[in-house]
Enzyme design. Structure first.
Site, short mmCIF file in Angstrom:
data_model
loop_
_atom_site.label_atom_id
_atom_site.label_comp_id
_atom_site.label_asym_id
_atom_site.label_seq_id
_atom_site.Cartn_x
_atom_site.Cartn_y
_atom_site.Cartn_z
N ARG A 1 0.85 -1.19 0.00
CA ARG A 1 0.00 0.00 0.00
C ARG A 1 0.88 1.24 0.00
NH1 ARG A 1 -3.77 0.59 4.66
NH2 ARG A 1 -1.84 0.18 5.77
N SER B 1 7.78 -5.43 6.57
CA SER B 1 7.34 -6.35 7.64
C SER B 1 8.13 -7.65 7.66
CB SER B 1 5.86 -6.64 7.47
OG SER B 1 5.16 -5.46 7.25
N ASP C 1 6.52 -3.32 10.75
CA ASP C 1 5.09 -3.01 10.91
C ASP C 1 4.65 -2.92 12.37
OD1 ASP C 1 5.45 -5.75 11.16
OD2 ASP C 1 3.73 -6.33 9.95
C1 BGC Z 1 8.05 -10.80 10.31
C2 BGC Z 1 7.98 -9.55 11.18
C3 BGC Z 1 6.62 -8.91 11.06
C4 BGC Z 1 5.53 -9.93 11.36
C5 BGC Z 1 4.12 -9.34 11.24
C6 BGC Z 1 6.87 -11.71 10.61
O1 BGC Z 1 6.86 -12.77 9.69
O2 BGC Z 1 9.24 -11.50 10.54
O3 BGC Z 1 9.00 -8.64 10.82
O4 BGC Z 1 6.55 -7.85 11.98
O5 BGC Z 1 5.64 -11.00 10.45
O6 BGC Z 1 3.87 -8.86 9.97
#
Ligand code: BGC
Length: 466
Positions: free
Chosen positions: A89, A152, A205
Protein backbone atom coordinates in the site's frame (compact mmCIF):
# COMPACT_ATOMS: atom_id res chain seq x y z
CA UNK A 1 -18.24 -14.94 19.79
CA UNK A 2 -17.79 -15.34 23.52
CA UNK A 3 -14.70 -17.13 24.68
CA UNK A 4 -16.82 -19.78 26.36
CA UNK A 5 -17.88 -20.93 22.91
CA UNK A 6 -14.30 -21.41 21.88
CA UNK A 7 -13.70 -23.23 25.12
CA UNK A 8 -16.20 -25.90 24.18
CA UNK A 9 -14.83 -29.33 24.84
CA UNK A 10 -14.25 -31.83 22.11
CA UNK A 11 -17.29 -34.02 22.69
CA UNK A 12 -18.93 -34.52 19.30
CA UNK A 13 -22.62 -35.34 19.31
CA UNK A 14 -23.26 -38.56 17.36
CA UNK A 15 -19.57 -39.43 16.98
CA UNK A 16 -18.41 -43.05 16.97
CA UNK A 17 -16.07 -44.20 19.73
CA UNK A 18 -13.11 -44.00 17.32
CA UNK A 19 -14.00 -40.48 16.20
CA UNK A 20 -14.43 -39.37 19.79
CA UNK A 21 -11.09 -40.89 20.79
CA UNK A 22 -9.35 -38.97 17.98
CA UNK A 23 -11.06 -35.72 19.01
CA UNK A 24 -10.10 -36.26 22.65
CA UNK A 25 -6.51 -36.65 21.57
CA UNK A 26 -6.72 -33.38 19.62
CA UNK A 27 -8.23 -31.74 22.69
CA UNK A 28 -5.27 -32.87 24.77
CA UNK A 29 -2.83 -31.54 22.20
CA UNK A 30 -4.49 -28.20 21.50
CA UNK A 31 -6.14 -27.07 24.76
CA UNK A 32 -3.18 -25.84 26.74
CA UNK A 33 -3.56 -25.54 30.48
CA UNK A 34 -2.31 -22.39 32.22
CA UNK A 35 0.63 -24.27 33.77
CA UNK A 36 1.89 -25.14 30.31
CA UNK A 37 1.54 -21.52 29.21
CA UNK A 38 3.37 -20.39 32.34
CA UNK A 39 6.33 -22.63 31.49
CA UNK A 40 6.44 -21.32 27.90
CA UNK A 41 6.23 -17.72 29.16
CA UNK A 42 9.17 -18.31 31.49
CA UNK A 43 11.27 -19.50 28.58
CA UNK A 44 10.05 -16.60 26.44
CA UNK A 45 11.26 -14.13 29.11
CA UNK A 46 14.64 -15.87 29.26
CA UNK A 47 14.92 -15.58 25.48
CA UNK A 48 14.06 -11.89 25.63
CA UNK A 49 16.89 -11.26 28.08
CA UNK A 50 19.26 -13.27 25.89
CA UNK A 51 18.29 -11.15 22.87
CA UNK A 52 18.82 -7.92 24.81
CA UNK A 53 22.32 -9.03 25.77
CA UNK A 54 23.71 -10.06 22.38
CA UNK A 55 23.01 -10.16 18.64
CA UNK A 56 22.20 -13.34 16.76
CA UNK A 57 19.84 -14.84 19.35
CA UNK A 58 16.52 -16.49 18.62
CA UNK A 59 14.56 -13.43 19.80
CA UNK A 60 16.42 -10.72 17.95
CA UNK A 61 15.18 -7.74 20.00
CA UNK A 62 16.26 -5.39 17.22
CA UNK A 63 16.91 -1.71 18.08
CA UNK A 64 14.65 0.31 15.78
CA UNK A 65 16.43 3.68 16.24
CA UNK A 66 13.03 5.14 17.12
CA UNK A 67 13.73 7.00 20.35
CA UNK A 68 10.87 9.49 20.34
CA UNK A 69 7.18 9.44 20.98
CA UNK A 70 4.68 11.45 19.01
CA UNK A 71 2.87 14.05 21.10
CA UNK A 72 -0.40 13.76 19.27
CA UNK A 73 -0.38 17.46 18.35
CA UNK A 74 1.72 17.06 15.21
CA UNK A 75 0.04 18.17 11.99
CA UNK A 76 0.69 17.84 8.28
CA UNK A 77 0.68 15.25 5.54
CA UNK A 78 3.28 12.53 5.23
CA UNK A 79 3.81 9.54 2.98
CA UNK A 80 4.39 5.85 3.58
CA UNK A 81 4.98 2.60 1.74
CA UNK A 82 3.58 -0.43 3.54
CA UNK A 83 4.86 -3.77 2.31
CA UNK A 84 3.00 -6.45 4.24
CA UNK A 85 2.53 -10.17 3.94
CA UNK A 86 -0.12 -9.90 1.25
CA UNK A 87 -0.25 -6.45 -0.29
CA UNK A 88 1.61 -3.27 -0.93
CA UNK A 89 0.00 0.00 0.00
CA UNK A 90 1.12 3.54 -0.68
CA UNK A 91 -0.37 6.06 1.73
CA UNK A 92 -0.69 9.75 2.28
CA UNK A 93 -1.34 10.25 5.98
CA UNK A 94 -2.70 13.54 7.31
CA UNK A 95 -2.29 14.18 11.02
CA UNK A 96 -4.98 16.41 12.50
CA UNK A 97 -3.00 17.55 15.55
CA UNK A 98 -5.54 16.00 17.93
CA UNK A 99 -4.34 12.41 17.80
CA UNK A 100 -6.47 11.62 14.76
CA UNK A 101 -5.44 10.82 11.19
CA UNK A 102 -7.00 10.57 7.79
CA UNK A 103 -5.42 8.45 5.12
CA UNK A 104 -5.58 8.27 1.41
CA UNK A 105 -4.15 5.05 0.11
CA UNK A 106 -3.83 2.86 -2.92
CA UNK A 107 -3.44 -0.90 -2.72
CA UNK A 108 -1.36 -2.93 -5.15
CA UNK A 109 -1.15 -6.70 -5.40
CA UNK A 110 2.39 -8.00 -5.75
CA UNK A 111 2.84 -9.53 -9.18
CA UNK A 112 4.55 -12.91 -9.59
CA UNK A 113 7.41 -11.06 -11.29
CA UNK A 114 7.73 -8.74 -8.26
CA UNK A 115 7.69 -11.68 -5.87
CA UNK A 116 10.29 -13.60 -7.78
CA UNK A 117 12.64 -10.86 -9.01
CA UNK A 118 11.79 -7.22 -9.30
CA UNK A 119 10.26 -6.37 -5.95
CA UNK A 120 11.94 -3.01 -5.40
CA UNK A 121 11.36 -1.76 -8.96
CA UNK A 122 7.73 -2.76 -8.54
CA UNK A 123 7.45 -0.78 -5.29
CA UNK A 124 9.06 2.27 -6.94
CA UNK A 125 6.57 2.04 -9.83
CA UNK A 126 3.68 1.94 -7.36
CA UNK A 127 5.02 5.07 -5.64
CA UNK A 128 5.23 6.75 -9.05
CA UNK A 129 1.64 5.76 -9.92
CA UNK A 130 0.37 7.02 -6.57
CA UNK A 131 2.11 10.40 -6.92
CA UNK A 132 1.28 10.87 -10.60
CA UNK A 133 -2.40 9.94 -10.15
CA UNK A 134 -2.67 12.70 -7.59
CA UNK A 135 -0.40 15.21 -9.24
CA UNK A 136 1.97 15.08 -6.30
CA UNK A 137 5.26 14.25 -8.06
CA UNK A 138 7.83 16.86 -6.93
CA UNK A 139 9.40 18.81 -9.78
CA UNK A 140 13.10 19.68 -9.99
CA UNK A 141 12.60 22.87 -7.99
CA UNK A 142 10.66 21.29 -5.14
CA UNK A 143 12.26 19.51 -2.19
CA UNK A 144 12.07 15.72 -2.34
CA UNK A 145 9.19 13.98 -0.61
CA UNK A 146 10.16 12.11 2.57
CA UNK A 147 8.58 8.73 2.83
CA UNK A 148 8.43 6.09 5.58
CA UNK A 149 8.93 2.50 4.52
CA UNK A 150 7.16 -0.21 6.48
CA UNK A 151 8.93 -3.44 5.79
CA UNK A 152 7.34 -6.35 7.64
CA UNK A 153 10.30 -8.70 7.66
CA UNK A 154 13.26 -9.10 10.01
CA UNK A 155 15.85 -6.43 9.33
CA UNK A 156 18.98 -5.72 11.34
CA UNK A 157 18.54 -1.99 11.47
CA UNK A 158 21.71 0.11 11.10
CA UNK A 159 20.09 3.56 11.34
CA UNK A 160 16.61 5.01 11.19
CA UNK A 161 16.72 4.63 7.42
CA UNK A 162 18.94 1.67 6.71
CA UNK A 163 18.88 -2.00 7.57
CA UNK A 164 20.02 -5.39 6.37
CA UNK A 165 17.44 -8.05 5.57
CA UNK A 166 18.09 -11.02 7.86
CA UNK A 167 15.67 -13.46 6.20
CA UNK A 168 12.35 -13.54 4.41
CA UNK A 169 9.29 -14.79 6.29
CA UNK A 170 5.58 -15.29 5.53
CA UNK A 171 5.96 -16.90 2.15
CA UNK A 172 7.89 -14.12 0.39
CA UNK A 173 11.28 -15.20 -0.90
CA UNK A 174 12.74 -12.74 -3.41
CA UNK A 175 16.28 -13.82 -4.31
CA UNK A 176 19.24 -11.49 -3.91
CA UNK A 177 17.88 -9.42 -0.99
CA UNK A 178 18.98 -11.24 2.18
CA UNK A 179 22.12 -9.58 3.56
CA UNK A 180 21.46 -6.30 1.71
CA UNK A 181 20.22 -2.89 2.81
CA UNK A 182 16.57 -2.79 1.81
CA UNK A 183 16.45 1.02 1.86
CA UNK A 184 19.38 1.17 -0.56
CA UNK A 185 17.57 -1.29 -2.83
CA UNK A 186 14.42 0.83 -2.74
CA UNK A 187 16.20 4.19 -3.02
CA UNK A 188 18.10 2.96 -6.09
CA UNK A 189 14.85 1.79 -7.70
CA UNK A 190 13.26 5.21 -7.01
CA UNK A 191 16.30 6.91 -8.53
CA UNK A 192 16.05 4.76 -11.63
CA UNK A 193 12.60 6.25 -12.15
CA UNK A 194 13.92 9.76 -11.52
CA UNK A 195 11.58 10.20 -8.55
CA UNK A 196 12.49 12.87 -6.02
CA UNK A 197 11.49 10.71 -3.08
CA UNK A 198 13.73 10.11 -0.08
CA UNK A 199 13.22 7.08 2.16
CA UNK A 200 13.47 8.83 5.53
CA UNK A 201 12.58 5.93 7.79
CA UNK A 202 12.61 2.14 7.71
CA UNK A 203 10.04 0.73 10.07
CA UNK A 204 8.89 -2.75 10.99
CA UNK A 205 5.09 -3.01 10.91
CA UNK A 206 4.95 -3.56 14.66
CA UNK A 207 6.98 -0.38 15.22
CA UNK A 208 4.57 1.45 12.90
CA UNK A 209 1.60 0.02 14.80
CA UNK A 210 3.07 1.18 18.11
CA UNK A 211 3.79 4.70 16.82
CA UNK A 212 0.36 5.08 15.29
CA UNK A 213 -1.23 3.92 18.55
CA UNK A 214 1.01 6.37 20.42
CA UNK A 215 -0.08 9.29 18.23
CA UNK A 216 -3.63 8.54 19.30
CA UNK A 217 -2.90 7.53 22.90
CA UNK A 218 0.37 8.60 24.57
CA UNK A 219 0.13 5.74 27.07
CA UNK A 220 0.91 3.23 24.27
CA UNK A 221 3.86 0.99 25.12
CA UNK A 222 3.51 -2.08 22.91
CA UNK A 223 2.56 -2.58 19.26
CA UNK A 224 1.59 -6.04 18.05
CA UNK A 225 0.62 -7.69 14.78
CA UNK A 226 -1.53 -10.81 14.85
CA UNK A 227 -2.12 -11.12 11.12
CA UNK A 228 -0.57 -13.06 8.25
CA UNK A 229 2.50 -13.16 10.49
CA UNK A 230 3.04 -12.13 14.09
CA UNK A 231 5.46 -9.94 15.99
CA UNK A 232 5.67 -7.18 18.59
CA UNK A 233 7.61 -4.01 19.36
CA UNK A 234 7.81 -2.12 22.66
CA UNK A 235 9.52 0.84 24.29
CA UNK A 236 12.52 -0.37 26.29
CA UNK A 237 14.85 1.50 28.58
CA UNK A 238 18.14 1.68 26.65
CA UNK A 239 20.04 0.88 29.85
CA UNK A 240 18.41 -2.58 29.69
CA UNK A 241 19.77 -3.23 26.20
CA UNK A 242 23.30 -4.45 26.98
CA UNK A 243 24.12 -5.07 23.31
CA UNK A 244 23.34 -1.44 22.32
CA UNK A 245 26.65 0.23 21.48
CA UNK A 246 25.28 3.48 20.04
CA UNK A 247 24.85 6.81 21.75
CA UNK A 248 22.33 7.01 24.54
CA UNK A 249 19.22 8.76 23.27
CA UNK A 250 18.04 11.86 25.12
CA UNK A 251 14.75 10.13 25.91
CA UNK A 252 16.61 7.16 27.43
CA UNK A 253 14.32 4.76 25.57
CA UNK A 254 14.06 3.05 22.23
CA UNK A 255 11.49 0.92 20.47
CA UNK A 256 12.70 -2.66 20.06
CA UNK A 257 11.42 -4.94 17.33
CA UNK A 258 11.29 -8.30 19.08
CA UNK A 259 10.79 -10.54 16.02
CA UNK A 260 8.93 -12.85 18.37
CA UNK A 261 7.65 -15.11 15.57
CA UNK A 262 11.00 -16.89 15.76
CA UNK A 263 10.56 -17.96 19.38
CA UNK A 264 11.68 -21.58 19.96
CA UNK A 265 12.95 -21.96 16.39
CA UNK A 266 16.44 -22.98 17.49
CA UNK A 267 15.60 -25.99 19.61
CA UNK A 268 11.90 -26.70 19.00
CA UNK A 269 11.43 -27.62 22.64
CA UNK A 270 8.96 -25.41 24.43
CA UNK A 271 6.01 -24.96 22.08
CA UNK A 272 3.34 -27.68 21.96
CA UNK A 273 4.26 -29.24 18.62
CA UNK A 274 1.84 -31.80 17.22
CA UNK A 275 2.53 -34.00 14.18
CA UNK A 276 0.31 -31.56 12.26
CA UNK A 277 2.62 -28.64 13.08
CA UNK A 278 5.72 -30.63 12.24
CA UNK A 279 4.26 -31.61 8.89
CA UNK A 280 3.49 -27.97 8.10
CA UNK A 281 6.95 -26.84 9.12
CA UNK A 282 8.68 -29.49 7.06
CA UNK A 283 6.80 -28.51 3.91
CA UNK A 284 6.99 -24.74 4.41
CA UNK A 285 9.45 -22.59 2.49
CA UNK A 286 11.23 -21.81 5.77
CA UNK A 287 11.53 -25.08 7.73
CA UNK A 288 12.79 -24.82 11.33
CA UNK A 289 12.10 -21.07 11.30
CA UNK A 290 9.31 -18.90 12.76
CA UNK A 291 8.06 -21.73 15.00
CA UNK A 292 5.87 -19.49 17.17
CA UNK A 293 4.47 -17.63 14.15
CA UNK A 294 3.45 -20.94 12.58
CA UNK A 295 1.18 -21.71 15.55
CA UNK A 296 -0.42 -18.29 15.80
CA UNK A 297 -0.72 -16.49 12.54
CA UNK A 298 -3.15 -16.40 9.68
CA UNK A 299 -0.80 -17.66 7.01
CA UNK A 300 -0.51 -21.00 8.73
CA UNK A 301 -3.59 -21.91 10.76
CA UNK A 302 -5.62 -23.12 7.79
CA UNK A 303 -2.80 -25.47 6.89
CA UNK A 304 -2.57 -26.85 10.44
CA UNK A 305 -6.32 -27.55 10.21
CA UNK A 306 -5.91 -29.17 6.80
CA UNK A 307 -3.28 -31.53 8.19
CA UNK A 308 -5.64 -32.50 11.01
CA UNK A 309 -8.51 -33.05 8.58
CA UNK A 310 -6.45 -35.31 6.34
CA UNK A 311 -5.17 -37.22 9.37
CA UNK A 312 -8.79 -37.94 10.33
CA UNK A 313 -9.91 -38.68 6.76
CA UNK A 314 -7.03 -41.10 6.26
CA UNK A 315 -8.29 -43.08 9.26
CA UNK A 316 -11.84 -42.97 7.80
CA UNK A 317 -12.93 -40.86 10.74
CA UNK A 318 -14.00 -37.94 8.55
CA UNK A 319 -15.81 -37.61 5.21
CA UNK A 320 -15.99 -41.41 5.15
CA UNK A 321 -12.32 -41.45 4.23
CA UNK A 322 -12.77 -39.25 1.17
CA UNK A 323 -10.79 -36.19 0.22
CA UNK A 324 -10.62 -34.06 -2.94
CA UNK A 325 -7.95 -32.68 -5.19
CA UNK A 326 -8.43 -29.28 -3.58
CA UNK A 327 -8.23 -30.60 -0.03
CA UNK A 328 -5.14 -32.61 -0.94
CA UNK A 329 -3.32 -29.47 -2.07
CA UNK A 330 -1.18 -27.61 0.49
CA UNK A 331 -2.55 -24.26 1.69
CA UNK A 332 -6.02 -24.95 0.23
CA UNK A 333 -7.68 -24.10 3.54
CA UNK A 334 -7.54 -20.38 4.07
CA UNK A 335 -7.63 -19.29 7.70
CA UNK A 336 -10.75 -17.25 6.89
CA UNK A 337 -12.60 -20.57 6.36
CA UNK A 338 -11.75 -21.46 9.95
CA UNK A 339 -13.13 -18.08 11.07
CA UNK A 340 -16.39 -18.79 9.26
CA UNK A 341 -16.56 -22.35 10.59
CA UNK A 342 -15.91 -21.32 14.19
CA UNK A 343 -18.96 -19.03 14.19
CA UNK A 344 -21.34 -21.22 12.22
CA UNK A 345 -24.23 -21.57 14.66
CA UNK A 346 -26.84 -22.64 12.08
CA UNK A 347 -28.79 -25.75 13.08
CA UNK A 348 -27.42 -27.80 10.18
CA UNK A 349 -24.01 -26.12 10.13
CA UNK A 350 -24.80 -25.01 6.61
CA UNK A 351 -21.86 -22.60 6.27
CA UNK A 352 -19.48 -25.40 7.13
CA UNK A 353 -21.29 -27.68 4.70
CA UNK A 354 -20.75 -25.05 2.02
CA UNK A 355 -17.02 -24.85 2.80
CA UNK A 356 -16.61 -28.64 2.80
CA UNK A 357 -18.73 -29.44 -0.23
CA UNK A 358 -18.47 -26.34 -2.42
CA UNK A 359 -15.15 -24.73 -1.59
CA UNK A 360 -13.14 -27.85 -0.81
CA UNK A 361 -15.11 -30.03 -3.21
CA UNK A 362 -15.51 -32.99 -0.86
CA UNK A 363 -18.61 -34.83 -2.23
CA UNK A 364 -20.75 -35.03 0.93
CA UNK A 365 -20.58 -34.36 4.64
CA UNK A 366 -22.58 -35.69 7.57
CA UNK A 367 -23.56 -33.61 10.58
CA UNK A 368 -20.83 -35.39 12.55
CA UNK A 369 -18.27 -34.40 9.87
CA UNK A 370 -19.37 -30.78 10.15
CA UNK A 371 -19.26 -30.82 13.94
CA UNK A 372 -15.74 -32.22 13.78
CA UNK A 373 -14.75 -29.54 11.24
CA UNK A 374 -16.06 -26.82 13.53
CA UNK A 375 -14.26 -28.24 16.54
CA UNK A 376 -10.99 -28.34 14.62
CA UNK A 377 -11.42 -24.65 13.69
CA UNK A 378 -12.16 -23.80 17.31
CA UNK A 379 -9.23 -25.79 18.67
CA UNK A 380 -6.70 -24.31 16.26
CA UNK A 381 -8.03 -20.79 16.96
CA UNK A 382 -8.10 -21.24 20.71
CA UNK A 383 -4.54 -22.54 20.81
CA UNK A 384 -3.41 -19.57 18.70
CA UNK A 385 -5.09 -17.05 21.00
CA UNK A 386 -3.74 -18.65 24.18
CA UNK A 387 -0.23 -18.93 22.80
CA UNK A 388 -0.44 -15.30 21.67
CA UNK A 389 -1.01 -14.37 25.29
CA UNK A 390 2.40 -15.86 26.12
CA UNK A 391 4.23 -13.15 24.16
CA UNK A 392 2.02 -10.41 25.58
CA UNK A 393 2.51 -11.59 29.18
CA UNK A 394 6.27 -11.97 28.71
CA UNK A 395 6.53 -8.42 27.34
CA UNK A 396 4.30 -6.96 30.06
CA UNK A 397 6.16 -8.67 32.88
CA UNK A 398 9.44 -7.45 31.43
CA UNK A 399 8.23 -3.91 32.20
CA UNK A 400 5.89 -4.60 35.10
CA UNK A 401 6.69 -1.18 36.60
CA UNK A 402 4.72 0.43 33.76
CA UNK A 403 1.57 -1.28 34.91
CA UNK A 404 1.21 0.94 37.96
CA UNK A 405 -0.59 3.31 35.59
CA UNK A 406 -2.72 2.97 32.48
CA UNK A 407 -0.99 1.54 29.44
CA UNK A 408 -2.27 0.93 25.94
CA UNK A 409 -1.33 -1.94 23.66
CA UNK A 410 -1.99 -1.20 19.97
CA UNK A 411 -2.79 -4.33 17.98
CA UNK A 412 -3.47 -4.85 14.30
CA UNK A 413 -3.90 -7.85 12.03
CA UNK A 414 -6.56 -10.14 10.65
CA UNK A 415 -6.38 -12.71 13.45
CA UNK A 416 -6.98 -10.06 16.09
CA UNK A 417 -9.59 -8.23 14.11
CA UNK A 418 -11.53 -11.10 12.57
CA UNK A 419 -10.91 -14.51 14.12
CA UNK A 420 -13.94 -15.25 16.33
CA UNK A 421 -13.12 -15.19 20.01
CA UNK A 422 -9.41 -14.41 19.46
CA UNK A 423 -9.36 -11.01 21.21
CA UNK A 424 -11.48 -12.19 24.10
CA UNK A 425 -9.42 -15.31 24.77
CA UNK A 426 -6.20 -13.35 24.41
CA UNK A 427 -7.27 -10.78 27.03
CA UNK A 428 -8.74 -13.40 29.33
CA UNK A 429 -5.59 -15.51 29.18
CA UNK A 430 -3.38 -12.49 29.86
CA UNK A 431 -5.55 -11.75 32.91
CA UNK A 432 -4.64 -15.14 34.39
CA UNK A 433 -0.99 -14.14 34.58
CA UNK A 434 -1.02 -10.48 35.58
CA UNK A 435 -2.10 -9.37 39.06
CA UNK A 436 -5.66 -7.98 39.07
CA UNK A 437 -4.71 -4.47 40.21
CA UNK A 438 -2.25 -4.24 37.32
CA UNK A 439 -4.36 -5.96 34.69
CA UNK A 440 -7.07 -3.33 35.10
CA UNK A 441 -4.59 -0.72 33.81
CA UNK A 442 -4.14 -2.47 30.46
CA UNK A 443 -6.08 -1.33 27.45
CA UNK A 444 -6.01 -3.43 24.29
CA UNK A 445 -6.86 -1.29 21.26
CA UNK A 446 -7.22 -2.07 17.59
CA UNK A 447 -4.64 0.03 15.73
CA UNK A 448 -6.28 -0.34 12.34
CA UNK A 449 -3.84 0.24 9.47
CA UNK A 450 -1.31 1.23 12.11
CA UNK A 451 1.68 -0.11 10.22
CA UNK A 452 1.45 2.37 7.36
CA UNK A 453 0.25 5.30 9.46
CA UNK A 454 3.08 4.72 11.92
CA UNK A 455 5.69 4.70 9.15
CA UNK A 456 4.50 8.13 8.01
CA UNK A 457 4.71 9.35 11.62
CA UNK A 458 8.25 7.99 11.99
CA UNK A 459 9.25 9.63 8.68
CA UNK A 460 7.91 12.91 10.05
CA UNK A 461 9.69 12.55 13.41
CA UNK A 462 12.92 11.44 11.74
CA UNK A 463 12.90 14.45 9.40
CA UNK A 464 12.13 16.87 12.23
CA UNK A 465 14.85 15.56 14.51
CA UNK A 466 17.61 15.48 11.88
C1 BGC B 1 8.05 -10.80 10.31
C2 BGC B 1 7.98 -9.55 11.18
C3 BGC B 1 6.62 -8.91 11.06
C4 BGC B 1 5.53 -9.93 11.36
C5 BGC B 1 4.12 -9.34 11.24
C6 BGC B 1 6.87 -11.71 10.61
O1 BGC B 1 6.86 -12.77 9.69
O2 BGC B 1 9.24 -11.50 10.54
O3 BGC B 1 9.00 -8.64 10.82
O4 BGC B 1 6.55 -7.85 11.98
O5 BGC B 1 5.64 -11.00 10.45
O6 BGC B 1 3.87 -8.86 9.97
Amino acid sequence: MASSTLNLCCTIEGASAEQQAAMDLLGKQFLLPDERLAAITKEFRRRMEEGLAADGKVLKMIPSFVTWRPKGNETGSYFAIDLGGTNLRILKVTLDGKGGVTTEHQKFTLTQEAKSRTLFDFIAQCVETFLDDRNLRPTGRQPPISIGFTFSYPVQQTSINSGILVQWTKGLNVPGCVGRDVVRLLQDALLRLGLRVKVAALVNDTVGTLLSAAYNDPSSQIGIIFGTGTNAAYYEDVSNVAKWKGANPASGEMVLNMEWGAFDSDDFTFLPYTPHDIKLDRKSINPRKQAYEKMISGLYLGEVARNIILWLADQRLLFDGRSSEILNAMWSIDTSYLSSAAIDNTSDLSKIQQIIEKTLNVPTSTMVDRRIFKTIAVLVGERAARLSAVGVVATLTKRLELLSKKINIGIDGSMYEHFPGFKEILAETVSHFIPKDKFKNINFSLAKDGSGIGAAIVAMLATQTQ
